[in-house]
Design an enzyme around this catalytic site. Sequence first.
Site, mmCIF file in Angstrom:
data_model
loop_
_atom_site.group_PDB
_atom_site.id
_atom_site.type_symbol
_atom_site.label_atom_id
_atom_site.label_comp_id
_atom_site.label_asym_id
_atom_site.label_seq_id
_atom_site.Cartn_x
_atom_site.Cartn_y
_atom_site.Cartn_z
ATOM 1 N N ASP A 57 0.830 -1.209 0.000
ATOM 2 C CA ASP A 57 0.000 0.000 0.000
ATOM 3 C C ASP A 57 0.867 1.262 0.000
ATOM 4 O O ASP A 57 1.974 1.264 0.532
ATOM 5 C CB ASP A 57 -0.916 -0.025 1.242
ATOM 6 C CG ASP A 57 -2.085 0.940 1.100
ATOM 7 O OD1 ASP A 57 -2.332 1.435 -0.015
ATOM 8 O OD2 ASP A 57 -2.752 1.192 2.115
ATOM 9 N N ASN B 259 -11.059 -2.289 -5.154
ATOM 10 C CA ASN B 259 -10.291 -1.383 -6.023
ATOM 11 C C ASN B 259 -10.950 -1.180 -7.396
ATOM 12 O O ASN B 259 -10.632 -0.223 -8.105
ATOM 13 C CB ASN B 259 -8.845 -1.870 -6.219
ATOM 14 C CG ASN B 259 -7.983 -1.751 -4.975
ATOM 15 O OD1 ASN B 259 -7.056 -2.528 -4.771
ATOM 16 N ND2 ASN B 259 -8.254 -0.766 -4.137
HETATM 17 C C1 IPE Z 1 -5.500 -2.642 -0.042
HETATM 18 O O1 IPE Z 1 -5.155 -1.304 -0.222
HETATM 19 C C2 IPE Z 1 -5.469 -3.345 -1.344
HETATM 20 C C3 IPE Z 1 -4.148 -3.463 -1.978
HETATM 21 C C4 IPE Z 1 -3.011 -3.097 -1.476
HETATM 22 C C5 IPE Z 1 -4.171 -4.051 -3.272
HETATM 23 P P1 IPE Z 1 -6.253 -0.160 -0.343
HETATM 24 O O2 IPE Z 1 -5.516 1.112 -0.477
HETATM 25 O O3 IPE Z 1 -7.216 -0.481 -1.422
HETATM 26 O O4 IPE Z 1 -7.001 -0.277 1.058
HETATM 27 P P2 IPE Z 1 -7.808 0.817 1.894
HETATM 28 O O5 IPE Z 1 -8.802 1.421 0.949
HETATM 29 O O6 IPE Z 1 -6.822 1.828 2.351
HETATM 30 O O7 IPE Z 1 -8.419 0.055 3.019
HETATM 31 C C1 IPE Z 2 -1.678 0.288 -3.295
HETATM 32 O O1 IPE Z 2 -1.453 1.655 -3.365
HETATM 33 C C2 IPE Z 2 -1.903 -0.307 -4.663
HETATM 34 C C3 IPE Z 2 -3.311 -0.647 -4.945
HETATM 35 C C4 IPE Z 2 -4.282 -0.613 -4.099
HETATM 36 C C5 IPE Z 2 -3.599 -1.073 -6.292
HETATM 37 P P1 IPE Z 2 -2.633 2.721 -3.305
HETATM 38 O O2 IPE Z 2 -3.012 3.070 -4.691
HETATM 39 O O3 IPE Z 2 -3.744 2.245 -2.436
HETATM 40 O O4 IPE Z 2 -1.886 3.935 -2.630
HETATM 41 P P2 IPE Z 2 -2.505 4.967 -1.589
HETATM 42 O O5 IPE Z 2 -3.052 4.184 -0.443
HETATM 43 O O6 IPE Z 2 -3.582 5.719 -2.331
HETATM 44 O O7 IPE Z 2 -1.354 5.830 -1.209
HETATM 45 MG MG MG Z 3 -4.100 2.449 -0.443
#
Ligand code: IPE
Ligand code: IPE
Ligand code: MG
Length: 242
Positions: A12, A60
């Site tokens: 993340d 997502n």
């Molecule tokens: C969790 O991250 C999913 C992945 C890393 C693929 P998110 O960024 O989607 O999770 P939330 O929304 O912060 O809970």
């Molecule tokens: C994790 O990074 C990757 C996916 C969930 C695909 P994020 O895209 O959630 O990054 P933040 O949480 O917005 O920084």
């Molecule tokens: Mg995230």
Amino acid sequence: MRIPRHLAIIMDGNGRWAEQRGLPRILGHRHGVETAKTIIEECRRMGVAYLTLYAFSSENWGRPNEEVDSLMALLNTFLDKELQTLLTHRIRLNVIGAIDRLPAQVRDTLFRTMERTAQNRDMVLTLALSYGARDEILGAVRTLVEEVQSGQLKPDAIDEQCFSRALQTSGMPDPDFLIRTSGEIRISNFLLWQLAYAEIYFTPVLWPDFSPAHLHDAFVEFERRERRYGLTAEQLPDKCDD
Ligand code: IPE
Ligand code: IPE
Ligand code: MG
């Protein structure tokens, strides 16, 4: 050093990494892919037997179309380009999640890569794609209900092993260690059943900045943890071993 047998990672922080630099989010994802490659190779080198990466959650799909499309394109090039690395390091690719929701081209590349790496034995790399643990659990419930209805399975026979076998992670040991980057302290619908007794490690480091040195720090912490499984410390056979 005691290395987790099954390491799960919630990768993340790609978006924030990019935003902090005034860059579009997709560039964060691109850097995140580079980190994933480095960490996959480092895990293999350190002797992790199962590595499971949360790459795209069922939730997502709700992100802006542009971001979803770029993520799918990135995934496709990653799989295409990394096949040779997976073969060289004898890594088997596996996938969990609602794969039927992925674009056909990504699915094809995925299946092709899984087929080409099926004989590899040194590490199993599982990508959680379009994955949600509640979806997965409901899928297992449906399978078991059908087996009961058709008379193949008796309700009494549904124990933890039987339920685990009905999940998409069937055949894998449960993760013993979970790492989440980016400072968020939550599970976000990842491996809810399988993480029951995992040690959990949260780090503020954003995924594109996560390096082998950070991974080693996490492993040092893992080694320090005492896994008690509900018992008292005195009951444990050997604190240094699993
Ligand atoms: C969790 O991250 C999913 C992945 C890393 C693929 P998110 O960024 O989607 O999770 P939330 O929304 O912060 O809970
Ligand atoms: C994790 O990074 C990757 C996916 C969930 C695909 P994020 O895209 O959630 O990054 P933040 O949480 O917005 O920084
Ligand atoms: Mg995230």
